[in-house]
Design a protein around this motif. Structure first.
Motif, PDB file in Angstrom:
ATOM      1  N   ASN A   1       0.692  -1.092  -0.039  1.00  0.00           N
ATOM      2  CA  ASN A   1      -0.167   0.049   0.177  1.00  0.00           C
ATOM      3  C   ASN A   1       0.822   1.199  -0.022  1.00  0.00           C
ATOM      4  N   ALA A   2       0.444   2.322  -0.578  1.00  0.00           N
ATOM      5  CA  ALA A   2       0.813   3.648  -0.306  1.00  0.00           C
ATOM      6  C   ALA A   2      -0.214   4.656   0.250  1.00  0.00           C
ATOM      7  N   PHE A   3       0.019   5.834   0.633  1.00  0.00           N
ATOM      8  CA  PHE A   3      -0.890   6.614   1.227  1.00  0.00           C
ATOM      9  C   PHE A   3      -0.870   8.104   0.499  1.00  0.00           C
ATOM     10  N   VAL A   4      -1.864   8.551   0.448  1.00  0.00           N
ATOM     11  CA  VAL A   4      -1.746  10.132   0.014  1.00  0.00           C
ATOM     12  C   VAL A   4      -2.570  10.961   0.983  1.00  0.00           C
ATOM     13  N   LEU A   5      -1.887  12.071   1.419  1.00  0.00           N
ATOM     14  CA  LEU A   5      -2.409  13.116   2.303  1.00  0.00           C
ATOM     15  C   LEU A   5      -2.799  14.301   1.626  1.00  0.00           C
ATOM     16  N   ARG A   6      -3.808  14.658   1.745  1.00  0.00           N
ATOM     17  CA  ARG A   6      -4.444  16.065   1.146  1.00  0.00           C
ATOM     18  C   ARG A   6      -4.868  16.960   2.089  1.00  0.00           C
ATOM     19  N   ASP A   7      -4.354  18.322   2.503  1.00  0.00           N
ATOM     20  CA  ASP A   7      -5.127  19.195   3.242  1.00  0.00           C
ATOM     21  C   ASP A   7      -5.807  20.610   2.559  1.00  0.00           C
ATOM     22  N   GLY A   8      -6.106  20.284   1.209  1.00  0.00           N
ATOM     23  CA  GLY A   8      -6.471  21.327   0.500  1.00  0.00           C
ATOM     24  C   GLY A   8      -5.295  22.260  -0.047  1.00  0.00           C
ATOM     25  N   ARG A   9      -4.251  22.225   0.448  1.00  0.00           N
ATOM     26  CA  ARG A   9      -2.965  23.104   0.022  1.00  0.00           C
ATOM     27  C   ARG A   9      -1.966  22.095  -0.717  1.00  0.00           C
ATOM     28  N   ARG A  10      -1.526  21.151  -0.271  1.00  0.00           N
ATOM     29  CA  ARG A  10      -0.599  20.259  -0.721  1.00  0.00           C
ATOM     30  C   ARG A  10      -1.043  18.928  -0.898  1.00  0.00           C
ATOM     31  N   THR A  11      -0.558  18.081  -1.665  1.00  0.00           N
ATOM     32  CA  THR A  11      -0.987  16.711  -2.017  1.00  0.00           C
ATOM     33  C   THR A  11       0.451  16.022  -1.825  1.00  0.00           C
ATOM     34  N   VAL A  12       0.261  15.138  -0.748  1.00  0.00           N
ATOM     35  CA  VAL A  12       1.639  14.513  -0.364  1.00  0.00           C
ATOM     36  C   VAL A  12       1.452  12.918  -0.453  1.00  0.00           C
ATOM     37  N   LEU A  13       2.373  12.352  -1.154  1.00  0.00           N
ATOM     38  CA  LEU A  13       2.267  10.866  -1.439  1.00  0.00           C
ATOM     39  C   LEU A  13       3.703  10.141  -0.335  1.00  0.00           C
ATOM     40  N   VAL A  14       3.027   9.281   0.456  1.00  0.00           N
ATOM     41  CA  VAL A  14       3.808   8.485   1.194  1.00  0.00           C
ATOM     42  C   VAL A  14       4.327   7.189   0.677  1.00  0.00           C
ATOM     43  N   ASP A  15       5.413   7.142   0.269  1.00  0.00           N
ATOM     44  CA  ASP A  15       5.887   5.901  -0.453  1.00  0.00           C
ATOM     45  C   ASP A  15       5.335   5.826  -1.810  1.00  0.00           C
TER      46      ASP A  15
END
Ligand code: ZN
Length: 299
Positions: free
Chosen positions: A63-77
């Motif tokens: 699995n990998a995970f994406v983090l979004r806060d409305g400002r940045r899009t961050v991919l973990v692995d």
């Protein structure tokens, strides 16, 4: 007659942590020889997998995970990428299913530099799969995979290439956009948690917002049926097995006692769970599917 599907639905699942949307992306799975599982009698390991109605050799989800806060899009692995097993490398397709293009990714955080995590940093032409993204990893991780002496301790030249040289090639595609950290907040709402052992700079990321938190724990567990009840079970690819065991025991205890949700790269998709203590080990409580993005808050 409507068509009967011949393939699985996209591997995408959302969980909101305060103001941050965490999206689990399925990269696929790898069937891996039981000779990679150490610290347990092979027959007992096979019996435990059989009792859990899991295949032998071990089938390990990626699995990998994406983090979004409305400002940045961050991919973990970044999953296995084009060079991995035919059963993996689906991250790009599932990213698209989540409504994202590779150009949308602003930052990639690495838990560590193993091929099932860095492989997807490159596309099929060998270029950066995320052309706009900065790349961030722990300084000890960067140092280890760039250490020629550590590479030469591997006797098999094929393993030197798969682990060390391919990692360096993936990092090179992000030259000028690569930085390292030692400790602390790595981006808004995300704090690095040092979890060494599996690799020297193996790192978890604690996502915290609005009084909620979730620990993305990377490769603390590869085979949940074995290593959660028996944290002393290690993997052949662990760089420092005793440290991996100590780190696994400590973080399992911490998230159990905090009642904190965790997300794992090798837990069955979508890889979200809680942990409780049980006997000398622990038990994993996979989160239930939730229509509400906030999930079910633990009582
Ligand atoms: Zn892994």
């Amino acid at each position: 007659m409507p068509m009967i599907p011949a393939t699985q639905v996209p591997g995408v699942y959302h969980r909101r942590v305060g103001d941050i949307l965490v999206t689990a992306l399925h990269d696929g799975h790898q069937d891996v020889s039981m000779t990679t599982v150490l610290g347990i009698d092979p027959a007992e390991a096979a019996a435990m997998l059989g009792a859990a109605r899991r295949p032998v050799p071990r089938r390990t989800t990626v699995n990998a995970f994406v983090l979004r806060d409305g400002r940045r899009t961050v991919l973990v692995d970044a999953g296995c990428g084009p060079r991995g097993a035919a059963t993996a490398g689906r991250l790009a397709a599932n990213l698209a299913a989540a409504g994202l293009s590779p150009d949308d990714v602003d930052l990639v955080l690495m838990t560590h530099l193993h091929p099932d995590h860095f492989g997807g940093l490159l596309d099929s032409t060998g270029g950066a799969a995320f052309p706009r993204a900065d790349l961030l990893l722990h300084e000890a991780e960067h140092a280890h995979w760039n250490d020629d002496a550590a590479m030469m301790r591997l006797e098999d030249p094929a393993r030197r290439k798969v682990f060390f040289l391919n990692a360096r090639e993936a990092l090179a595609a992000y030259a000028g956009r690569l930085s390292t950290f030692a400790v602390g907040e790595v981006c808004s709402g995300v704090t690095a948690v040092s979890l060494p052992g599996h690799t020297p700079g193996h790192t978890g990321y604690r996502v915290a917002s609005g009084g909620r938190s979730l620990l993305i724990w990377g490769d603390i567990v590869h085979v949940q049926e074995l290593q959660v009840p028996r944290p002393e079970v290690t993997m052949l690819v662990d760089v420092d097995p005793p440290a991996a065991i100590a780190t696994r025991r400590a973080i399992l205890a911490e998230v159990a006692d905090r009642r904190e949700g965790i997300a794992g790269m090798h837990l069955h998709f979508p890889g979200l769970a809680h942990v409780v203590r049980e006997g000398d080990g622990f038990r994993l409580l996979p989160d239930a599917w939730s229509t509400d993005l906030a999930g079910d808050a633990p009582a």
